[in-house]
Design a protein around this motif. Structure first.
Motif, PDB file in Angstrom:
ATOM      1  N   TYR A 119       0.830  -1.223   0.075  1.00  0.00           N
ATOM      2  CA  TYR A 119       0.038  -0.021  -0.010  1.00  0.00           C
ATOM      3  C   TYR A 119       1.089   1.067   0.109  1.00  0.00           C
ATOM      4  CZ  TYR A 119      -2.670  -3.903   1.624  1.00  0.00           C
ATOM      5  OH  TYR A 119      -3.541  -5.030   1.807  1.00  0.00           O
TER       6      TYR A 119
ATOM      7  N   VAL B 131       4.336  -4.564   1.439  1.00  0.00           N
ATOM      8  CA  VAL B 131       3.993  -5.501   2.442  1.00  0.00           C
ATOM      9  C   VAL B 131       4.434  -7.047   2.002  1.00  0.00           C
ATOM     10  CG1 VAL B 131       1.948  -6.822   3.580  1.00  0.00           C
ATOM     11  CG2 VAL B 131       2.085  -4.022   3.084  1.00  0.00           C
TER      12      VAL B 131
ATOM     13  N   ASN C  94      -0.879 -11.734  13.027  1.00  0.00           N
ATOM     14  CA  ASN C  94      -1.520 -10.777  12.547  1.00  0.00           C
ATOM     15  C   ASN C  94      -0.579  -9.617  11.976  1.00  0.00           C
ATOM     16  OD1 ASN C  94      -4.289 -10.866  13.571  1.00  0.00           O
ATOM     17  ND2 ASN C  94      -3.565 -10.636  15.366  1.00  0.00           N
ATOM     18  N   GLY C  95      -1.056  -9.222  10.552  1.00  0.00           N
ATOM     19  CA  GLY C  95      -0.077  -8.197  10.013  1.00  0.00           C
ATOM     20  C   GLY C  95       0.855  -8.779   8.886  1.00  0.00           C
ATOM     21  N   ALA C  96       0.924 -10.220   9.045  1.00  0.00           N
ATOM     22  CA  ALA C  96       2.004 -10.836   8.177  1.00  0.00           C
ATOM     23  C   ALA C  96       1.841 -10.608   6.552  1.00  0.00           C
ATOM     24  CB  ALA C  96       2.105 -12.433   8.570  1.00  0.00           C
TER      25      ALA C  96
ATOM     26  N   SER D  74      -3.927 -11.155   4.181  1.00  0.00           N
ATOM     27  CA  SER D  74      -4.980 -10.750   3.449  1.00  0.00           C
ATOM     28  C   SER D  74      -4.868  -9.847   2.212  1.00  0.00           C
ATOM     29  CB  SER D  74      -5.635  -9.721   4.462  1.00  0.00           C
ATOM     30  OG  SER D  74      -6.451 -10.389   5.601  1.00  0.00           O
ATOM     31  N   THR D  75      -3.505  -9.379   2.521  1.00  0.00           N
ATOM     32  CA  THR D  75      -2.910  -8.831   1.290  1.00  0.00           C
ATOM     33  C   THR D  75      -2.558  -9.635   0.124  1.00  0.00           C
ATOM     34  OG1 THR D  75      -1.669  -7.142   2.684  1.00  0.00           O
ATOM     35  CG2 THR D  75      -0.878  -7.293   0.430  1.00  0.00           C
TER      36      THR D  75
ATOM     37  N   ARG E  95      -5.891 -10.066  -1.381  1.00  0.00           N
ATOM     38  CA  ARG E  95      -6.560  -8.996  -2.178  1.00  0.00           C
ATOM     39  C   ARG E  95      -5.758  -8.910  -3.468  1.00  0.00           C
ATOM     40  NH1 ARG E  95      -5.476  -5.601   2.485  1.00  0.00           N
ATOM     41  NH2 ARG E  95      -7.213  -6.073   4.018  1.00  0.00           N
TER      42      ARG E  95
ATOM     43  N   GLU F 199     -12.824 -11.560   4.206  1.00  0.00           N
ATOM     44  CA  GLU F 199     -12.839 -11.677   5.528  1.00  0.00           C
ATOM     45  C   GLU F 199     -14.165 -10.627   5.774  1.00  0.00           C
ATOM     46  OE1 GLU F 199      -9.138 -10.219   7.146  1.00  0.00           O
ATOM     47  OE2 GLU F 199     -10.060  -9.750   8.991  1.00  0.00           O
TER      48      GLU F 199
ATOM     49  N   GLN G  80      -6.595 -17.825  11.193  1.00  0.00           N
ATOM     50  CA  GLN G  80      -5.731 -17.520  12.552  1.00  0.00           C
ATOM     51  C   GLN G  80      -5.846 -18.882  13.263  1.00  0.00           C
ATOM     52  OE1 GLN G  80      -4.535 -14.712  13.756  1.00  0.00           O
ATOM     53  NE2 GLN G  80      -4.669 -13.640  11.957  1.00  0.00           N
TER      54      GLN G  80
HETATM   55  P1  ATP Z   1      -4.546 -10.038   9.707  1.00  0.00           P
HETATM   56  O1  ATP Z   1      -5.106 -11.261  10.227  1.00  0.00           O
HETATM   57  O2  ATP Z   1      -4.406  -8.965  11.059  1.00  0.00           O
HETATM   58  O3  ATP Z   1      -5.473  -9.323   8.892  1.00  0.00           O
HETATM   59  P2  ATP Z   1      -2.716 -10.320   7.710  1.00  0.00           P
HETATM   60  O4  ATP Z   1      -1.717 -11.546   7.920  1.00  0.00           O
HETATM   61  O5  ATP Z   1      -4.016 -10.700   6.877  1.00  0.00           O
HETATM   62  O6  ATP Z   1      -3.341  -9.922   9.074  1.00  0.00           O
HETATM   63  P3  ATP Z   1      -2.666  -7.878   6.166  1.00  0.00           P
HETATM   64  O7  ATP Z   1      -4.159  -7.422   6.404  1.00  0.00           O
HETATM   65  O8  ATP Z   1      -2.211  -8.518   4.838  1.00  0.00           O
HETATM   66  O9  ATP Z   1      -2.260  -8.851   7.100  1.00  0.00           O
HETATM   67  O10 ATP Z   1      -1.481  -6.653   6.552  1.00  0.00           O
HETATM   68  C1  ATP Z   1      -0.316  -6.768   6.264  1.00  0.00           C
HETATM   69  C2  ATP Z   1       0.346  -5.173   6.545  1.00  0.00           C
HETATM   70  O11 ATP Z   1      -0.296  -4.331   5.538  1.00  0.00           O
HETATM   71  C3  ATP Z   1       0.075  -4.748   7.832  1.00  0.00           C
HETATM   72  O12 ATP Z   1       1.326  -4.148   8.212  1.00  0.00           O
HETATM   73  C4  ATP Z   1      -1.043  -3.614   7.710  1.00  0.00           C
HETATM   74  O13 ATP Z   1      -0.946  -2.985   8.729  1.00  0.00           O
HETATM   75  C5  ATP Z   1      -0.736  -3.024   6.427  1.00  0.00           C
HETATM   76  N1  ATP Z   1      -2.112  -2.795   5.680  1.00  0.00           N
HETATM   77  C6  ATP Z   1      -2.967  -3.636   5.454  1.00  0.00           C
HETATM   78  N2  ATP Z   1      -4.317  -2.912   4.666  1.00  0.00           N
HETATM   79  C7  ATP Z   1      -3.651  -1.750   4.557  1.00  0.00           C
HETATM   80  C8  ATP Z   1      -4.182  -0.608   3.890  1.00  0.00           C
HETATM   81  N3  ATP Z   1      -5.409  -0.653   3.131  1.00  0.00           N
HETATM   82  N4  ATP Z   1      -3.063   0.658   3.935  1.00  0.00           N
HETATM   83  C9  ATP Z   1      -2.036   0.573   4.319  1.00  0.00           C
HETATM   84  N5  ATP Z   1      -1.512  -0.640   5.085  1.00  0.00           N
HETATM   85  C10 ATP Z   1      -2.511  -1.581   5.195  1.00  0.00           C
END
Ligand code: ATP
Length: 239
Positions: A16, A21, A41-43, A46-47, A50, A88, A196
């Motif tokens: 982003y 990421v 979380n945050g790994a 979800s990115t 997407r 999600e 999770q």
């Molecule tokens: P979770 O289980 O918490 O959703 P995750 O592994 O799915 O964790 P992501 O949601 O892919 O993690 O987020 C990865 C990183 O990208 C995190 O540091 C998050 O803060 C950042 N991030 C996610 N969405 C955005 C966004 N729309 N804009 C900026 N940063 C984002």
């Protein structure tokens, strides 16, 4: 890309704004497999979802579905090519009834035989049959998750992408959900799962990839990941 794979993700970089990421993420899913993406979380789980579904444009790398690079396609074309995301938080259409939610799941198809396909899905998801004329917003969380998955299946996807399906569900419902996923896989549905509930996910998936700060740090069979003491402490102990 990996031979025999239905979906190959090759050196995917995405994020982003300026900061990436995901960093060089490579993995694959073979026909009929259920594969998990695990990580804190945050790994970046979800990115990845997407990027796979076209909601986030990768900075670099390839997403190859059935030997076709899809990373530059618009989201609706990716859906048509066969990647169906169950996002999600479920995101069913709350104001319309269950049947119409299922009909909308087939939006990307011209060949859908709606009545017969919905009937077949209701055998798999009997709770939905009882609620077929209810507004989706009135269903319980577990029923909405089942509906979201059934709606994804209406796309007849090559790979079903499930982002955190167990989130916010009661324990009994989570067990029912994973039973349904295992049944779908046994019937040949190819599934990529983010969850999770790592320990539980590893009881049903075939293989898993562990993501740490946007990089894949482990890749193995579910049995090997489940019995790895290092992973146990990092991810599985929390469940
Ligand atoms: P979770 O289980 O918490 O959703 P995750 O592994 O799915 O964790 P992501 O949601 O892919 O993690 O987020 C990865 C990183 O990208 C995190 O540091 C998050 O803060 C950042 N991030 C996610 N969405 C955005 C966004 N729309 N804009 C900026 N940063 C984002």
């Amino acid at each position: 890309p990996e031979a025999n794979a239905i979906l190959s993700v090759v050196k995917l970089t995405a994020g982003y704004g300026a900061a990436p990421v995901l960093d060089d993420v490579t993995f694959d899913v073979r026909p009929g497999e259920m594969v998990a993406l695990l990580g804190a979380n945050g790994a970046g789980k979800s990115t990845i979802m997407r990027a796979l579904s076209g909601l986030l444009r990768p900075v670099d790398g390839n997403i190859v579905l059935d030997d076709k690079a899809v990373q530059a396609l618009e989201a609706y074309r990716i859906a048509r090519a066969g990647l169906a995301l169950v996002p999600e938080g479920r995101q069913v259409f709350g104001e319309i009834d269950v049947r119409d939610n299922l009909v909308l799941g087939a939006f990307s198809r011209k060949d859908a035989d709606l009545d017969n396909e919905i009937e077949a899905l209701l055998k798999r998801f009997p709770r939905l049959r009882d609620r077929i004329t209810s507004r989706a917003g009135l269903l319980s969380g577990g029923e909405q998750q089942m509906l979201a998955i059934a709606r994804g299946l209406m796309a007849n996807p090559r790979v079903l992408l499930l982002d955190e399906p167990s989130l916010g569900l009661a324990p009994a419902m989570i067990n029912e959900l994973f039973d349904v996923l295992a049944e779908l896989r046994d019937e040949g549905v190819t599934i990529l799962l983010v969850d999770q509930m790592a320990a539980l996910a590893l009881t049903v998936v075939d293989r898993g990839y562990v993501l740490e700060s946007g990089k894949i740090v482990h890749a193995d069979t579910a049995a090997a990941l489940a019995s790895d003491p290092a992973l146990e402490a990092a991810y599985l102990g929390r469940v």
